[in-house]
Scaffold this active site. Structure first.
Site, PDB file in Angstrom:
ATOM      1  N   SER A 143       8.413  46.898 -46.035  1.00  0.00           N
ATOM      2  CA  SER A 143       9.010  46.687 -47.352  1.00  0.00           C
ATOM      3  C   SER A 143      10.138  47.686 -47.551  1.00  0.00           C
ATOM      4  O   SER A 143      10.083  48.805 -47.023  1.00  0.00           O
ATOM      5  CB  SER A 143       7.960  46.907 -48.449  1.00  0.00           C
ATOM      6  OG  SER A 143       8.590  46.915 -49.718  1.00  0.00           O
ATOM      7  N   TYR A 157       1.527  52.433 -51.850  1.00  0.00           N
ATOM      8  CA  TYR A 157       2.010  51.225 -51.163  1.00  0.00           C
ATOM      9  C   TYR A 157       3.263  51.538 -50.345  1.00  0.00           C
ATOM     10  O   TYR A 157       3.379  51.170 -49.180  1.00  0.00           O
ATOM     11  CB  TYR A 157       2.297  50.139 -52.217  1.00  0.00           C
ATOM     12  CG  TYR A 157       3.013  48.914 -51.698  1.00  0.00           C
ATOM     13  CD1 TYR A 157       2.307  47.883 -51.079  1.00  0.00           C
ATOM     14  CD2 TYR A 157       4.389  48.775 -51.837  1.00  0.00           C
ATOM     15  CE1 TYR A 157       2.974  46.752 -50.610  1.00  0.00           C
ATOM     16  CE2 TYR A 157       5.057  47.650 -51.373  1.00  0.00           C
ATOM     17  CZ  TYR A 157       4.340  46.644 -50.756  1.00  0.00           C
ATOM     18  OH  TYR A 157       5.001  45.528 -50.296  1.00  0.00           O
TER      19      TYR A 157
END
Ligand code: NAP
Length: 248
Positions: A143, A157
């Site tokens: 990501s 995350y």
């Protein structure tokens, strides 16, 4: 040679788009999910109805025994694995770092990082020409959060995706001479249900105007990048991490 692909976390979102595109390109596809059997079976039926080959296998990829069973099902029902997409990913309620519990850290890192290691181990064992395998390709879904850090939202995350990028770089070099290419894709903000887990289902629409291309991305645009990295057009590409983020 028959192309067999396993995509972790592919009952919906980016994983499902990748499964559909892979099937259209002739791969036999293993769809993996943890809870939503209905969505996974519907996707599987859609691929089969279109003339493709697919199976759906429930497995928590953060659990080693489940991962062994998952790869065993692929061996038995589809044949020799030639491609793995580590796509599974979870995030939890937006908060500051001080509020992240150890239990949450363990959940996020288990699903987003440990599962990638476990699946890479199983894939390399099967693909490595040093073990008598035929080679293969792996794509790890990271990501843009790995670059941005996600302050005030989910640093856990973001850090898990930083670990995924390092795994991609290290493994790519470790197995490059064994016929295996390993690459990564870093999506920007994409229209999927993952944002609801953070507590803001409409997050992509809110942030879209801040993206240089002025819009969020579609799961199919990430699938295109993944299939490119898996395909013959990327035959000399390994250890690369491709941002697919509209310039974000
Ligand atoms: P999503 O729509 O929330 O889908 C997640 C998928 O993972 C579902 O198929 C879910 O299965 C499965 N799953 C969750 N935990 C699992 C486990 N322990 N074992 C097996 N499967 C599990 O996610 P997405 O947005 O498509 O994200 C896909 C990847 O892209 C993730 O790695 C994510 O971090 C990354 N990414 C997404 C964005 C974005 O904006 N969407 C941006 C950057 C990166 P069930 O249906 O059974 O729950």
């Amino acid at each position: 040679m028959k192309e067999v692909i396993l995509i972790t976390g592919s009952s919906r979102g980016i994983g499902a788009a990748t499964a559909l595109l892979a099937a259209r390109q002739g791969y036999a596809v293993c769809i993996n999910y943890v809870r939503d059997a209905q969505a996974a079976e519907a996707l599987c039926a859609r691929i089969v109805a279109g003339g493709g080959e697919a199976i759906a296998v429930q497995a928590d990829v953060g659990d080693e025994a489940d991962v062994e069973r998952l790869f065993g099902e692929v061996d038995a029902r589809l044949g020799t694995l030639t491609a793995l997409v580590n796509n599974v990913g979870v995030l939890e309620q937006k908060c500051r770092l001080a509020e992240i519990s150890v239990q949450r850290l363990e959940r996020v890192l288990r699903t987003n990082v440990i599962s990638y290691f476990l699946c890479c181990q199983q894939a390399v064992r099967r693909m490595s020409m040093a073990n008598g395998g035929q080679g293969g390709r792996i794509v790890n879904v990271s990501s843009v959060a790995a670059r941005i850090g996600s302050p005030g939202e989910y640093i856990d995350y973001a850090a898990s995706k930083g670990a995924v990028d390092t795994l991609t770089l290290g493994l790519a070099k470790e197995v490059a001479a064994e016929g295996i290419r390993v690459n990564g894709v870093r999506p920007g903000i994409i229209y999927t249900a993952i944002h609801a887990s953070g507590g803001e289902p409409g997050r992509v629409a809110r942030l879209a105007s801040g993206v240089p291309m002025q819009r969020g991305g579609e799961p199919e645009e990430i699938a295109d990048a993944i299939l490119y990295l898996l395909g013959p057009g990327a035959s000399y590409v390994t250890g690369s991490i491709l941002d697919v983020a509209g310039g974000r």
